[in-house]
Design an enzyme around this catalytic site. Structure first.
Site, short mmCIF file in Angstrom:
data_model
loop_
_atom_site.label_atom_id
_atom_site.label_comp_id
_atom_site.label_asym_id
_atom_site.label_seq_id
_atom_site.Cartn_x
_atom_site.Cartn_y
_atom_site.Cartn_z
CB SER A 44 -0.91 0.04 1.23
OG SER A 44 -1.61 1.27 1.26
CE LYS A 104 -3.05 -2.24 -0.27
NZ LYS A 104 -3.84 -2.11 -1.41
CG HIS A 142 -4.82 -0.71 3.87
ND1 HIS A 142 -5.08 -0.18 2.61
CD2 HIS A 142 -3.99 0.17 4.46
CE1 HIS A 142 -4.44 0.96 2.46
NE2 HIS A 142 -3.76 1.20 3.57
CG ASN A 143 -7.27 -1.43 -0.50
OD1 ASN A 143 -6.24 -1.24 0.15
ND2 ASN A 143 -7.28 -1.47 -1.81
CD GLU A 159 -7.37 3.19 -0.11
OE1 GLU A 159 -6.33 2.60 0.21
OE2 GLU A 159 -7.76 3.28 -1.30
C1 6PG Z 1 -3.14 1.49 -1.63
C2 6PG Z 1 -4.47 1.61 -2.32
C3 6PG Z 1 -4.47 1.02 -3.68
C4 6PG Z 1 -5.82 1.05 -4.35
C5 6PG Z 1 -6.27 2.40 -4.74
C6 6PG Z 1 -7.53 2.44 -5.60
O1 6PG Z 1 -3.18 0.99 -0.52
O2 6PG Z 1 -2.13 1.91 -2.18
O3 6PG Z 1 -5.43 0.94 -1.56
O4 6PG Z 1 -4.04 -0.30 -3.54
O5 6PG Z 1 -5.76 0.27 -5.49
O6 6PG Z 1 -6.47 3.17 -3.61
O7 6PG Z 1 -8.56 1.71 -5.06
P1 6PG Z 1 -10.04 1.91 -5.65
O8 6PG Z 1 -9.91 2.07 -7.13
O9 6PG Z 1 -10.81 0.69 -5.30
O10 6PG Z 1 -10.56 3.15 -5.00
#
Ligand code: 6PG
Length: 466
Positions: free
Chosen positions: A128, A183, A186-187, A190
């Site tokens: 990430s 991960k 984590h997303n 996010e």
């Molecule tokens: C990271 C992000 C990355 C992710 C983008 C876009 O940790 O660097 O999570 O891996 O791919 O943020 O995610 P979306 O297109 O689903 O918003």
């Protein structure tokens, strides 16, 4: 001739940045992209790092350029491209060579590949931090056998971000798909962090009538306090930015339709399988889905009128609401990881996960330091019950309640913040209303219930029997 310490396949934005990071930390790296021109250009533009970059014209040449036992990082799109690449590598590699899938893989795929008995060693790795992180220090979440992780740990810890205390943000999370699972969560977090920030942005823009520059200053102020984080920092930056074409504030010229590649959705789906309540993340995924329905939203506004009206709120109340929402969201996310750990037999280390997320990744924040400490005190306890966070919640919850109730009364959609509040109120209600659900289930399906008084009768007086 074998000269490279490691190989990398896939020189897209993330792959190229990661390869340069690895080279910069002193590891000679062989690189290959299926488009030869991309490989050639990458090596030509490697500048001072060029002596440590070995461009390969073919997959065979890549394999031949790496010292044995070989390690190869895959940075190709998740899904079929990974399987195709593993198939292509199979005849070229030996049993003790190691392939690392460092894309945003579905952890089920990583488990499947791990179980399939590949003819070489295999790790799944979540990375990430976007392009900047990949280039200068990402957070790294590994999954697979401990011996395989140990083999690549020197490279991974060298390229990873460092937390304030100097600890590298790279660790093995557990077996097989554990790294990609962490991960994925984590997303999900996010998505939720971003959604909650967007909701308070909406209150400031549509409820309080603030211009983007004023909103930017407020975000900037918050970034100096408890909310200090990458996502608040970039929210200040994007609201301050001006469109070079029109001179307008950048957010004001961007269509309000959020993209998504699927990891947030996977988190929500997996949470349902695990029976893990993560309503803030689910609300964030839902909000992205609703955002995509532009025509329906236009029709809705035409029929019912725009919802969001004036709303007199103070920035300080919004800040506290965001603090509360963030704690609730992370409490849900960590509890989901705990549920997965039990369900999949992974022994995931929650405090370690919080520590790995402290720097490099998209959700990095000061608060993760405190979360790591609170989880270390008792990993099995819900984060909201850790004294440090319980006190923060005591202070911030009135503001979350005020912001959500006033915002909703004025017609502002606040799905993530409101979901956090709903969950919190359920979590502190020792006697809820599921007794009625149980009575209904027993009434129509004789499903039975447990009684409070210990009397040995599992059915109500409506005719059900075991
Ligand atoms: C990271 C992000 C990355 C992710 C983008 C876009 O940790 O660097 O999570 O891996 O791919 O943020 O995610 P979306 O297109 O689903 O918003």
């Amino acid at each position: 001739m074998a000269q490279a310490r490691i190989g990398l396949i896939g020189l897209g934005t993330m792959g190229a940045a990661l390869a340069l990071n690895i080279a910069e930390k002193g590891f000679p790296i062989a690189v290959w992209n299926r488009t030869t021109e991309v490989t050639r250009r990458f090596a030509a533009e490697a500048g001072p790092l060029a002596p440590r970059v070995i461009p390969a014209g073919t997959l065979e040449a890549l394999v031949a350029a790496i010292a044995r036992p070989r390690t190869i990082i895959l940075m190709v799109p998740a899904g079929e491209a990974v399987d195709a690449q593993l198939d292509a590598l199979a005849p070229l590699l030996e049993a003790d060579d190691l392939v690392i899938d460092a894309g945003n893989a579905d952890f089920h795929d990583t488990n499947r590949r791990d179980e399939a008995g590949l003819p070489f060693r295999f790790l799944g790795m979540g990375i990430s931090g976007g392009e900047e992180g990949a280039r200068h220090g990402p957070a790294i979440m590994g999954g697979g056998a401990a011996a395989d992780w140990d083999r690549v740990a020197p490279v991974m810890t060298a390229i990873a971000a460092r937390a304030e205390d100097g600890a590298p943000c790279a660790a093995r999370m557990g077996d097989a798909g554990a790294g990609h699972f962490v991960k994925m969560v984590h997303n999900g977090i996010e998505y939720a962090d971003m959604q909650m920030i967007a909701e308070v942005y909406g209150l400031m823009r549509d409820g309080m009538g603030l211009e983007a520059t004023a909103i930017s200053r407020i975000f900037e102020g918050w970034n100096g306090g408890i909310l200090s984080s990458y996502l608040v920092e970039i929210s200040a930056a994007v609201t301050a930015a001006r469109d070079p074409h029109t001179g307008a504030a950048m957010p004001d010229v961007i269509l309000d339709r959020a993209g998504q590649k699927g990891t947030g959705r996977w988190t929500a789906i997996e949470a349902q399988h695990l029976l893990a309540p993560i309503p803030v993340i689910e609300a964030a995924v839902m909000a992205r889905n609703v955002s995509a329905r532009l025509d329906e939203r236009d029709a809705g506004q035409a029929r019912f009128g725009a919802g969001a009206g004036p709303c007199a709120l103070e920035p300080a109340a919004l800040e506290q609401a965001l603090i509360a929402g963030k704690i609730l969201c992370y409490a849900q996310g960590f509890a989901m990881i705990g549920a997965a750990s039990d369900s999949f037999g992974w022994t995931l280390d929650l405090p370690q996960i919080a520590r790995v997320w402290r720097a490099g990744c998209i959700i990095r924040s000061t608060m993760l330091n405190d979360m790591a400490e609170a989880l270390a005190e008792d990993p099995g306890r819900n984060l909201i019950l850790a004294p440090f966070f319980a006190e923060l919640i005591d202070r911030a919850m009135p503001a979350l309640r005020q912001v959500v109730s006033q915002g909703i009364a004025a017609g502002h959609p606040l799905p993530a913040l409101a979901s956090g509040l709903m969950w919190f109120d359920m979590m502190r209600t020792a006697r809820g209303t599921a007794n009625l659900i149980q009575a209904q289930r027993d009434f129509f399906g004789a499903h039975g219930f447990e009684r409070l008084d210990g009397i040995a009768d599992r059915h109500g007086p409506w005719g059900g029997t075991d």
